[in-house]
Design a protein around this motif. Structure first.
Motif, PDB file in Angstrom:
ATOM      1  N   ARG A 185       0.829  -1.211   0.000  1.00 54.04           N
ATOM      2  CA  ARG A 185       0.000   0.000   0.000  1.00 54.04           C
ATOM      3  C   ARG A 185       0.858   1.253   0.000  1.00 54.04           C
ATOM      4  O   ARG A 185       0.590   2.185  -0.763  1.00 54.04           O
ATOM      5  N   THR A 186       1.893   1.273   0.848  1.00 51.14           N
ATOM      6  CA  THR A 186       2.706   2.493   0.896  1.00 51.14           C
ATOM      7  C   THR A 186       3.493   2.686  -0.397  1.00 51.14           C
ATOM      8  O   THR A 186       3.873   3.794  -0.722  1.00 51.14           O
ATOM      9  N   LEU A 187       3.726   1.602  -1.133  1.00 53.93           N
ATOM     10  CA  LEU A 187       4.440   1.732  -2.405  1.00 53.93           C
ATOM     11  C   LEU A 187       3.470   1.926  -3.569  1.00 53.93           C
ATOM     12  O   LEU A 187       3.875   1.896  -4.729  1.00 53.93           O
ATOM     13  N   GLU A 188       2.188   2.088  -3.237  1.00 53.96           N
ATOM     14  CA  GLU A 188       1.157   2.294  -4.254  1.00 53.96           C
ATOM     15  C   GLU A 188       1.203   1.217  -5.335  1.00 53.96           C
ATOM     16  O   GLU A 188       1.109   1.510  -6.529  1.00 53.96           O
TER      17      GLU A 188
ATOM     18  N   PRO B  76      -2.167   6.106   0.992  1.00 53.92           N
ATOM     19  CA  PRO B  76      -0.716   5.931   0.978  1.00 53.92           C
ATOM     20  C   PRO B  76      -0.123   6.541  -0.286  1.00 53.92           C
ATOM     21  O   PRO B  76      -0.791   6.617  -1.313  1.00 53.92           O
ATOM     22  N   SER B  77       1.119   6.964  -0.175  1.00 54.55           N
ATOM     23  CA  SER B  77       1.751   7.588  -1.323  1.00 54.55           C
ATOM     24  C   SER B  77       3.236   7.278  -1.324  1.00 54.55           C
ATOM     25  O   SER B  77       3.846   7.085  -0.274  1.00 54.55           O
ATOM     26  N   LEU B  78       3.798   7.242  -2.511  1.00 54.86           N
ATOM     27  CA  LEU B  78       5.227   7.002  -2.648  1.00 54.86           C
ATOM     28  C   LEU B  78       6.047   8.199  -2.175  1.00 54.86           C
ATOM     29  O   LEU B  78       7.263   8.126  -2.081  1.00 54.86           O
ATOM     30  N   ASP B  79       5.368   9.326  -1.889  1.00 50.80           N
ATOM     31  CA  ASP B  79       6.070  10.474  -1.334  1.00 50.80           C
ATOM     32  C   ASP B  79       6.451  10.242   0.115  1.00 50.80           C
ATOM     33  O   ASP B  79       7.295  10.926   0.664  1.00 50.80           O
TER      34      ASP B  79
END
Lengths: 279, 294
Positions: A185-188, B76-79
């Motif tokens: 999820r955090t890596l989309e 969630p985000s790759l940032d």
């Protein structure tokens, strides 16, 4: 005690096997006394009655028969006389076909059940009812609807292998660690990539366990199914040889069924080892 | 309102077993500047992890919103890269595979070589060169967490979120990794947010230390500015005249004030602007006393 446990185990196995063969050999020697009988009548009777030999073949008879089959495993002299190799190939073909179809259905459906609590609830009652049904109970229905005995056998293999795989896949998928999913999820990571790069490898050992259970059941069931549908296959071979009263061939077939079953199981065990990850 | 990260009046409530709901925290305000290292300390159950999860986008607040670099967090985000407490490496991938997975997730159209090169750079940064083909199971706990750090850094995040990243490690390894993280964050100006239980870890790493009272209905009691020099080193941390006043202040908070803060709120306490304090040799705060400096 310098020899390894493996070597000692193998030695003990060999000893047990030798003792078994000896006991078998002695056990089928037969009784000495032979009843006196009219020669005309004697010709109707087998060697068991006339020469006092046991009707049960000994290990030497079976050995000789195996040697003969090895000489010519694939001969084909009409529908009731085919080599054991051909019969095995028929059985293996049916099992692998039915099993492959089961994989195609069980893995995606198992994935769906594992990922969606709703689908899990919705499909669970069906699976619970279908799972305990003896695969052979499907046979009459299959024969009636499919009208082809060979395809019916494949269907029976399919229906018996699909449930353990489906249940294990669903369990493996739903047991994917939350932290790995959070990484995705955090890596989309997009859903399809997540399914193949996180969930599938995470669930693979559990899925393989289900596949291993399934191939075992499929191999158990094919023998019984072929006894019912007849025509070809190792199950039919056993039944045919029983009708021929060739106990030697029946014993050979039993041995072969065991060996092939073991080979199938070991193959999947090897795959399972390849996808298992140490933590 | 040109803060890099701004938490604005967020609330999180969980349904209670017998109906109703438990408020973990509400009306929580907090902001961070670019390049700042913030640590949040408080007892278990005060909602620290929830705050971090909201920053990561893994959880959404029931009220309020969080803004990072001008954009509200919607997921969630790759940032925003997370270093998980349990390292959360994928055990079927090698070290390089784990880091590459993150790199290729961020830059989807990159070639395999470019991805590997970027991943290797991150692996080298945390000192794991030579171990890149090992599986996580072959690594020690400290090395695994290094991979976790490399994975987080490899995607050049705007902010690094750390959930007690070193709590599962032994003291020596923890110290080494703290040095590593501090070096990387100072060198690259990385904005970072960390949860910790360890007062010394907070003092060594953080520029700002957020003190959270016990939950439920936890509050940010105050924000402590670290008076120690920016080029501080672990070995002479305790020789700084500011060290003990700061440490005592934090310990006092954890031992007593985190419990009693609710009943003895300082006059003029405003949830939106929690008091900023700077305990140090020239400003030794007695427990219970908070002096506004800003």
């Amino acid at each position: 005690m310098l020899t390894s446990l493996n070597a000692r185990g193998a030695l003990l196995s060999a000893v047990i096997f030798t003792v078994f063969l000896l006991a078998w050999h002695i056990g089928v020697q037969g009784k000495a006394s032979v009843a006196q009988m009219d020669p005309e009548y004697a010709r109707l009777m087998g060697v068991a009655a006339t020469q006092g030999k046991s009707a049960m073949p000994g290990p030497l008879d079976v050995g000789a028969q195996i040697w003969q089959h090895l000489q010519e495993p694939f001969y084909d002299r009409g529908p009731n006389d085919k080599g054991v190799g051909i019969q095995l190939a028929y059985s293996l073909g049916r099992v692998l076909l039915g099993y492959a179809l089961a994989v195609l259905v069980a893995l995606p459906v198992g994935f769906l059940i594992g990922m969606s609590p709703l689908m899990n609830r919705a499909l669970d009652p069906f699976i619970q009812v279908m799972k305990p049904i003896s695969p052979l109970a499907w046979m009459p229905l299959a024969l009636y609807t499919i009208k082809d005995s060979s395809i019916s056998a494949i269907f029976v293999i399919f229906i018996c292998s699909v449930w353990p795989m489906m249940i294990n896949t669903a369990f493996g998928v739903s047991a994917t660690r939350k932290e790995w999913l959070n990484v995705a999820r955090t890596l989309e990571v997009r859903p399809l990539r997540k399914a193949f790069t996180i969930i599938l490898p995470a669930a693979a050992p559990t899925i393989l366990t289900g596949m291993r259970i399934s191939i075992g059941i499929a191999w158990l069931v094919i023998v019984a199914a072929e006894m019912l549908v007849g025509g070809t296959g190792i199950g039919y071979f056993v039944w045919n040889e029983w009708n021929n009263l060739s106990i030697t061939n029946v014993i050979v077939a039993i041995l072969v069924i065991g060996l092939v079953g073991m080979a199938l199981d070991q193959t999947l065990a090897r795959v399972a080892r390849a996808v298992t990850y140490p933590e | 309102m040109n803060k890099f990260i701004s938490i604005e009046s967020i609330a999180r409530r969980y349904p209670k077993a017998g109906g109703g709901s438990t408020t973990i925290f509400e009306n929580l305000w907090f902001s961070m500047n670019r390049g700042e290292f913030s640590a949040i300390i408080g007892h278990s159950g005060c909602g620290k992890t929830t705050v971090l999860n909201i920053l990561a986008g893994l959880e959404l607040p029931d009220d309020g919103l969080t803004v990072v670099d001008g954009h509200a967090i919607e997921g969630p985000s790759l940032d925003r890269a997370v270093i998980f407490q349990s390292h959360a490496l994928l055990p079927w991938r090698t070290v390089l595979g784990n880091v590459s997975y993150a790199v290729s997730s961020k830059w989807r159209d990159w070639s395999a070589e470019k991805v590997a090169a970027k991943a290797m750079a991150a692996i080298e940064k945390v000192g794991l060169k030579g171990s890149e083909m090992k599986k996580p199971a072959e690594l020690s706990g400290g090395m695994k967490q290094r991979v976790g750090i490399a994975r987080a850094l490899s995607i050049d995040p705007k902010i690094l979120l750390m959930d007690e990243p070193f709590s599962a490690l032994d003291a020596l390894t923890r110290g080494a990794l703290q040095d590593e993280v501090r070096r990387i964050c100072v060198e690259t100006g990385q904005t970072a947010f960390m949860i910790t239980h360890d007062v010394d870890e907070a003092i060594y790493l953080a520029d700002k230390i957020v003190l959270m009272t016990n939950g439920p209905e936890a509050m940010i009691a105050e924000i402590v500015e670290n008076p120690l020099p920016r080029d501080r080193r672990r070995v002479d941390l305790h020789r700084s005249p500011d060290y003990y006043p700061l440490r005592n202040h934090l310990i006092d908070f954890l031992v007593t004030r985190s419990k009693t803060f609710k009943d003895e709120m300082p006059e003029g306490y405003d949830k939106r602007h929690p008091p900023i304090v700077r305990p140090g040799a020239d400003n030794p705060l007695t427990p219970g006393e908070t002096r506004k400096v800003a």
